[in-house]
Design an enzyme around this catalytic site. Structure first.
Site, PDB file in Angstrom:
ATOM      1  N   LYS A 156       0.819  -1.172   0.344  1.00 13.22           N
ATOM      2  CA  LYS A 156      -0.183   0.085   0.180  1.00 13.22           C
ATOM      3  C   LYS A 156       0.828   1.487   0.056  1.00 13.22           C
ATOM      4  O   LYS A 156       0.627   2.126  -1.114  1.00 13.22           O
ATOM      5  CB  LYS A 156      -0.938   0.059   0.841  1.00 13.22           C
ATOM      6  CG  LYS A 156      -1.641  -1.033   1.283  1.00 13.22           C
ATOM      7  CD  LYS A 156      -2.794  -1.185   1.575  1.00 13.22           C
ATOM      8  CE  LYS A 156      -3.909  -2.229   2.039  1.00 13.22           C
ATOM      9  NZ  LYS A 156      -4.535  -2.651   3.563  1.00 13.22           N
TER      10      LYS A 156
ATOM     11  N   ASP B  43     -10.576   3.189   3.921  1.00  5.22           N
ATOM     12  CA  ASP B  43     -11.353   1.218   4.347  1.00  5.22           C
ATOM     13  C   ASP B  43     -13.352   1.372   3.768  1.00  5.22           C
ATOM     14  O   ASP B  43     -13.073  -0.039   3.586  1.00  5.22           O
ATOM     15  CB  ASP B  43     -10.914   0.864   5.556  1.00  5.22           C
ATOM     16  CG  ASP B  43      -9.903   0.096   5.282  1.00  5.22           C
ATOM     17  OD1 ASP B  43      -9.926  -0.927   4.360  1.00  5.22           O
ATOM     18  OD2 ASP B  43      -9.938  -0.786   6.292  1.00  5.22           O
TER      19      ASP B  43
ATOM     20  N   GLN C 109      -4.834  -1.129   9.088  1.00  5.48           N
ATOM     21  CA  GLN C 109      -4.691  -2.928   8.577  1.00  5.48           C
ATOM     22  C   GLN C 109      -5.032  -3.616  10.123  1.00  5.48           C
ATOM     23  O   GLN C 109      -4.996  -3.474  11.127  1.00  5.48           O
ATOM     24  CB  GLN C 109      -2.868  -2.885   8.157  1.00  5.48           C
ATOM     25  CG  GLN C 109      -2.713  -4.388   8.304  1.00  5.48           C
ATOM     26  CD  GLN C 109      -3.351  -3.967   6.847  1.00  5.48           C
ATOM     27  OE1 GLN C 109      -3.639  -3.207   5.990  1.00  5.48           O
ATOM     28  NE2 GLN C 109      -3.623  -5.113   6.170  1.00  5.48           N
TER      29      GLN C 109
HETATM   30  N1  GUN Z   1      -6.813  -6.537   5.962  1.00  2.00           N
HETATM   31  C1  GUN Z   1      -7.227  -7.909   5.232  1.00  2.00           C
HETATM   32  N2  GUN Z   1      -7.690  -7.149   4.242  1.00  2.00           N
HETATM   33  C2  GUN Z   1      -8.169  -5.282   4.824  1.00  2.00           C
HETATM   34  C3  GUN Z   1      -8.655  -4.189   4.215  1.00  2.00           C
HETATM   35  O1  GUN Z   1      -9.608  -4.361   3.400  1.00  2.00           O
HETATM   36  N3  GUN Z   1      -8.327  -3.507   5.233  1.00  2.00           N
HETATM   37  C4  GUN Z   1      -7.616  -3.863   5.833  1.00  2.00           C
HETATM   38  N4  GUN Z   1      -7.424  -2.128   7.114  1.00  2.00           N
HETATM   39  N5  GUN Z   1      -7.228  -4.575   6.960  1.00  2.00           N
HETATM   40  C5  GUN Z   1      -7.251  -5.571   5.580  1.00  2.00           C
END
Ligand code: GUN
Length: 290
Positions: free
Chosen positions: A56, A123, A100
């Site tokens: 990311k 998100d 995350q």
């Molecule tokens: N962990 C796995 N997928 C995601 C996601 O789409 N967003 C976040 N914040 N954590 C994740």
């Protein structure tokens, strides 16, 4: 036996979306001197999460965003994480915040998500954004919807001339994928069924579907004889098989001979998730700054 399904290339679609975002950011930067700021917060050192956060961070920088990752130790208290979020919420240079998941067990995930400014919740998990999505009233230009569901929709729109009136079956009812993708399909005028672990005669339900979205987290769960010939199959699963390979929730070898189009794993939905995170960050930037 029907022919082979068309393979939906998520890797190419994601690269194209990122290139489009990079062009838009270059234009914004030239006009205003500003670029969107994406801040990703990682607590602890879960190996998969470390890899995702690094991707990311790198891809956000590549499209020209101000990309910052905050790596906090596993023993970070809930209060300290809330204080970090308050700081990011108050910082005008921060357009997007992503914490995350999963978080360490001593931290209440819902309390953390609730503490993110909904205008910066790239998100799309804050109850305000989930509610806006469910209400069907938010405009696509300003809505912050969860990234993986958005990626599924972009691939479906690419694979099908029109979604209106199609029967869509979503397998899985998670907050991150199943529920929001069902809302987006409804918004696109599909007739939507959400199937889950308690659904009776799951195969018969799935056989009605023109669109199948599999988000169950069980390797190879969806079988070829559950699929209506010609259906479009979106596989959200990312599972590690015993031999270490990545496999989806769909039995690819079986379904590829029945479906009309299918996303592979890897190279299908996966790459779209981060591209859609970048898109949401651009959406949040525009909405916040007019
Ligand atoms: N962990 C796995 N997928 C995601 C996601 O789409 N967003 C976040 N914040 N954590 C994740």
């Amino acid at each position: 036996m029907a022919g082979q399904a068309r393979i939906i290339d998520g890797k190419a679609a994601a690269a194209e979306l990122r290139a489009e975002i990079a062009r838009e950011i270059a234009t914004l930067r030239a006009a205003t001197g500003l670029a969107p700021g994406l801040h990703v917060v990682l607590v602890g050192d879960d190996p998969a999460s470390r890899v995702y956060v690094a991707s990311k961070e790198k891809l956000a920088a590549e499209v020209g965003m101000n990309s910052v990752a905050h790596r906090l130790p596993a023993e970070t208290s809930e209060a300290a994480l809330l204080a970090k979020l308050a700081e990011l919420n108050a910082d005008d240079a921060v357009d997007g915040i992503l914490v995350q998941l999963p978080l360490p067990k001593h931290i209440d995930t819902a309390a953390i998500i609730d503490a993110i400014d909904p205008a910066k919740d790239v998100d799309g998990l804050h109850p305000i954004n989930a509610g806006r999505l469910a209400s069907g009233k938010a405009s696509a230009a300003t809505l912050l919807a969860p990234c993986t569901p958005l990626g599924c929709m972009l691939l479906l729109r690419q694979a099908l001339p029109s979604l209106a009136g199609l029967e869509a079956v979503v397998i899985g009812r998670s907050e991150l994928v199943g529920r929001p993708v069902a809302q987006l399909l409804l918004q696109a005028d599909c007739t939507v069924t959400i199937a889950h672990s308690r659904t009776k005669d799951l195969a018969a339900v799935i056989r009605r579907a023109d669109i199948v979205v599999a988000a169950v987290g069980r390797p190879g769960f969806v079988k070829g004889d559950w699929i209506k010939p010609g259906a479009t199959v979106i596989d959200v699963g990312i599972n590690r098989s015993p031999d270490g390979k990545l496999v989806g929730d769909v039995d690819y070898a079986e379904v590829v001979d029945v479906a009309g189009a299918i996303t592979p794993v890897p190279g299908g939905v996966g790459p779209m998730t981060i591209a859609c995170l970048l898109r949401n960050t651009l959406t949040a930037f525009r909405a916040r700054r007019g």
